[in-house]
Design a protein around this motif. Structure first.
Motif, PDB file in Angstrom:
ATOM      1  N   LEU A  73       0.828  -1.203   0.000  1.00 41.28           N
ATOM      2  CA  LEU A  73       0.000   0.000   0.000  1.00 41.28           C
ATOM      3  C   LEU A  73       0.862   1.252   0.000  1.00 41.28           C
ATOM      4  CD1 LEU A  73      -2.824  -1.001   2.521  1.00 41.28           C
ATOM      5  CD2 LEU A  73      -2.814  -1.188   0.029  1.00 41.28           C
ATOM      6  N   ARG A  74       1.966   1.210   0.711  1.00 37.22           N
ATOM      7  CA  ARG A  74       2.865   2.366   0.736  1.00 37.22           C
ATOM      8  C   ARG A  74       3.432   2.623  -0.656  1.00 37.22           C
ATOM      9  NH1 ARG A  74       6.650   1.631   5.458  1.00 37.22           N
ATOM     10  NH2 ARG A  74       4.695   2.115   6.541  1.00 37.22           N
ATOM     11  N   LEU A  75       3.772   1.545  -1.341  1.00 39.14           N
ATOM     12  CA  LEU A  75       4.271   1.693  -2.716  1.00 39.14           C
ATOM     13  C   LEU A  75       3.201   2.295  -3.618  1.00 39.14           C
ATOM     14  CD1 LEU A  75       6.254   1.077  -5.071  1.00 39.14           C
ATOM     15  CD2 LEU A  75       5.164  -1.178  -5.212  1.00 39.14           C
ATOM     16  N   LEU A  76       1.976   1.768  -3.543  1.00 38.60           N
ATOM     17  CA  LEU A  76       0.897   2.242  -4.406  1.00 38.60           C
ATOM     18  C   LEU A  76       0.514   3.680  -4.086  1.00 38.60           C
ATOM     19  CD1 LEU A  76      -1.417  -0.917  -4.377  1.00 38.60           C
ATOM     20  CD2 LEU A  76       0.286  -0.270  -6.101  1.00 38.60           C
ATOM     21  N   GLU A  77       0.631   4.062  -2.818  1.00 42.80           N
ATOM     22  CA  GLU A  77       0.283   5.425  -2.404  1.00 42.80           C
ATOM     23  C   GLU A  77       1.357   6.421  -2.801  1.00 42.80           C
ATOM     24  OE1 GLU A  77      -2.052   8.326   0.031  1.00 42.80           O
ATOM     25  OE2 GLU A  77      -2.512   6.381  -0.862  1.00 42.80           O
ATOM     26  N   ASP A  78       2.631   6.075  -2.558  1.00 44.20           N
ATOM     27  CA  ASP A  78       3.725   7.027  -2.761  1.00 44.20           C
ATOM     28  C   ASP A  78       4.257   7.031  -4.186  1.00 44.20           C
ATOM     29  OD1 ASP A  78       3.470   7.552  -0.080  1.00 44.20           O
ATOM     30  OD2 ASP A  78       5.159   6.279   0.520  1.00 44.20           O
ATOM     31  N   THR A  79       4.296   5.850  -4.815  1.00 40.96           N
ATOM     32  CA  THR A  79       4.847   5.740  -6.167  1.00 40.96           C
ATOM     33  C   THR A  79       3.919   4.892  -7.009  1.00 40.96           C
ATOM     34  OG1 THR A  79       7.028   5.678  -5.087  1.00 40.96           O
ATOM     35  CG2 THR A  79       6.964   5.302  -7.477  1.00 40.96           C
ATOM     36  N   PRO A  80       2.776   5.425  -7.410  1.00 33.28           N
ATOM     37  CA  PRO A  80       1.825   4.628  -8.185  1.00 33.28           C
ATOM     38  C   PRO A  80       2.466   4.096  -9.458  1.00 33.28           C
ATOM     39  CG  PRO A  80       0.854   6.725  -7.503  1.00 33.28           C
ATOM     40  CD  PRO A  80       2.316   6.805  -7.205  1.00 33.28           C
ATOM     41  N   PRO A  81       2.440   2.779  -9.655  1.00 31.99           N
ATOM     42  CA  PRO A  81       3.080   2.211 -10.844  1.00 31.99           C
ATOM     43  C   PRO A  81       2.366   2.641 -12.116  1.00 31.99           C
ATOM     44  CG  PRO A  81       1.826   0.527  -9.689  1.00 31.99           C
ATOM     45  CD  PRO A  81       1.816   1.751  -8.813  1.00 31.99           C
ATOM     46  N   ALA A  82       3.144   3.054 -13.100  1.00 33.64           N
ATOM     47  CA  ALA A  82       2.589   3.447 -14.397  1.00 33.64           C
ATOM     48  C   ALA A  82       3.094   2.481 -15.462  1.00 33.64           C
ATOM     49  CB  ALA A  82       2.999   4.880 -14.734  1.00 33.64           C
ATOM     50  N   GLY A  83       2.278   2.240 -16.453  1.00 33.09           N
ATOM     51  CA  GLY A  83       2.679   1.341 -17.523  1.00 33.09           C
ATOM     52  C   GLY A  83       1.497   0.562 -18.048  1.00 33.09           C
ATOM     53  N   THR A  84       1.753  -0.238 -19.061  1.00 29.39           N
ATOM     54  CA  THR A  84       0.683  -1.000 -19.705  1.00 29.39           C
ATOM     55  C   THR A  84       0.688  -2.476 -19.335  1.00 29.39           C
ATOM     56  OG1 THR A  84       2.088  -1.386 -21.656  1.00 29.39           O
ATOM     57  CG2 THR A  84       0.694   0.586 -21.672  1.00 29.39           C
ATOM     58  N   HIS A  85       1.623  -2.923 -18.543  1.00 30.91           N
ATOM     59  CA  HIS A  85       1.683  -4.328 -18.174  1.00 30.91           C
ATOM     60  C   HIS A  85       0.432  -4.703 -17.380  1.00 30.91           C
ATOM     61  CE1 HIS A  85       2.989  -8.087 -16.297  1.00 30.91           C
ATOM     62  NE2 HIS A  85       3.958  -8.129 -17.202  1.00 30.91           N
ATOM     63  N   PRO A  86      -0.234  -5.836 -17.738  1.00 39.51           N
ATOM     64  CA  PRO A  86      -1.460  -6.229 -17.017  1.00 39.51           C
ATOM     65  C   PRO A  86      -1.266  -6.368 -15.518  1.00 39.51           C
ATOM     66  CG  PRO A  86      -1.166  -7.558 -19.004  1.00 39.51           C
ATOM     67  CD  PRO A  86       0.094  -6.763 -18.831  1.00 39.51           C
ATOM     68  N   GLY A  87      -0.062  -6.747 -15.088  1.00 30.68           N
ATOM     69  CA  GLY A  87       0.191  -6.932 -13.671  1.00 30.68           C
ATOM     70  C   GLY A  87       0.256  -5.648 -12.871  1.00 30.68           C
ATOM     71  N   LEU A  88       0.222  -4.500 -13.557  1.00 31.28           N
ATOM     72  CA  LEU A  88       0.248  -3.216 -12.863  1.00 31.28           C
ATOM     73  C   LEU A  88      -1.136  -2.608 -12.712  1.00 31.28           C
ATOM     74  CD1 LEU A  88       3.371  -1.587 -14.590  1.00 31.28           C
ATOM     75  CD2 LEU A  88       3.281  -2.922 -12.478  1.00 31.28           C
TER      76      LEU A  88
END
Length: 372
Positions: A73-88
């Motif tokens: 959650l800290r990762l998603l809150e502070d550095t939201p992953p960007a990209g087209t990979h389905p896993g993101l």
């Protein structure tokens, strides 16, 4: 000899226009070739980073415990992953969490909006993932509170805040760190069979498809969302009310691409099915996707299954979930397969659905195939 990156930028912005104006387009073409090569390499590097990031996120999501969950959650809150990979995709991450984390841990952490202000999309998806898996969304607490504070404009807010009885026992894929297993149970059942006798009448029906673009798009919502190979939708208004027993013989005579060329003795098999089984077929189609896609997962799979069911049953375009449910419950549902050229007849990859409206004056059909 290729230019260094800084030198190449200086040439692009400092000399390209002047060299072209002085009759040296080959110089400009050379710059373009170098830029194209570097761009392709950068894209591949970015895709590699996306694959690595998706793998790390998957590990965090699949490792049970509040510590791993909090780090994710800290990762998603502070550095939201960007990209087209389905896993993101947030919907995928929510689905992994619902499968592998304890419900009390998810409720206590993810649904704390004071701690995680930017994760409303994750909460929206996770709410429906948990709801479909049987979590209690009615008892006072963070899950019930979410239904009052969730953004009203969000597409998932249209869905019922409680699991309906026909949504019970929904099937989900099984995921591990390095693999997954899933499949749509689209095979025609042995029960409820209403196969018309052969040879069937070869006279085509005089009925005409009246599906508008909007109705067509609503009916095919589930297979479109799931990325199936092809799908089609048709709507026919009847001159007089039909009994459910008359529908199986009518279906192969209708002017639909999915039965075009079907001969009077070619295989056409059909069964009457309860509404819940139709909903599950639509849900699996959208949520698990086809052979080349991962689908849209549980939350949006639920939404698009409801949408397809709304179009098939003839609910008004602006109908709420309660009205769609009532219309669907009062409709009569059929599942069919055929040896027409449109279908490929691979197990689990082809199906047709037909719905007879409550007044028995409308037949809507959805056909889907997951083969190219």
């Amino acid at each position: 000899m290729e230019e260094a990156e800084d030198d190449l930028a200086l040439l692009v912005w400092g000399q390209a226009e002047q060299r072209a104006a002085h009759g040296d387009p080959s110089f400009v073409r050379g710059l373009a070739a170098q830029l194209a090569g570097r761009h392709a390499a950068a894209l591949e590097q970015a895709r590699d980073y996306e694959r690595q990031l998706a793998h790390v996120i998957r590990i965090l999501a699949l490792t049970p415990g509040r510590d791993s969950l909090t780090q994710l959650l800290r990762l998603l809150e502070d550095t939201p992953p960007a990209g087209t990979h389905p896993g993101l995709r947030t919907s995928f991450i929510a689905s992994l969490l619902a499968e592998h984390q304890l419900v009390p841990d998810l409720v206590a952490t993810v649904f704390d909006r004071r701690e995680w202000e930017k994760l409303d999309e994750l909460r929206a998806c996770l709410f429906h993932e948990l709801l479909l898996r049987g979590a209690d969304t009615g008892t006072r607490g963070p899950l019930r509170d979410w239904t009052h504070v969730r953004p009203g404009w969000h597409p998932l807010a249209w869905l019922p805040a409680h699991r309906r009885d026909f949504e019970a026992d929904a099937r989900f894929p099984s995921r591990s760190v390095r693999g997954s297993a899933s499949g749509v149970s689209s095979q025609l059942p042995a029960t409820g069979r209403l196969d018309p006798p052969t040879p069937r009448p070869s006279q085509p029906s005089a009925l005409r498809d009246v599906a508008t673009v909007d109705v067509h798009e609503t009916i095919v919502a589930a297979p479109q969302a799931g990325g199936w190979g092809a799908c089609g939708a048709w709507v026919f208004l009847l001159d007089h009310a039909l009994t459910p027993e008359q529908v199986p013989a009518l279906l192969p005579t209708l002017p639909m691409a999915c039965v075009a060329g079907l001969g009077p003795t070619d295989r056409f098999e059909v069964a009457a099915r309860p509404m819940d089984e139709i909903w599950h077929l639509l849900f699996e189609t959208a949520s698990m996707g086809g052979s080349h896609t991962a689908g849209v997962h549980g939350a949006y799979g639920r939404l698009w299954a409801w949408r397809s069911m709304a179009g098939l049953s003839g609910a008004p375009a602006d109908a709420g979930a309660a009205e769609v449910e009532q219309q669907a419950r009062q409709s009569t549902w059929f599942h069919f397969e055929a040896d027409a050229e449109w279908f490929h007849n691979d197990i689990g990859s082809d199906y047709g659905i037909a719905a007879l409206s409550p007044d028995r004056r409308r037949i809507a059909v959805l056909a889907a195939t997951d083969t190219d």
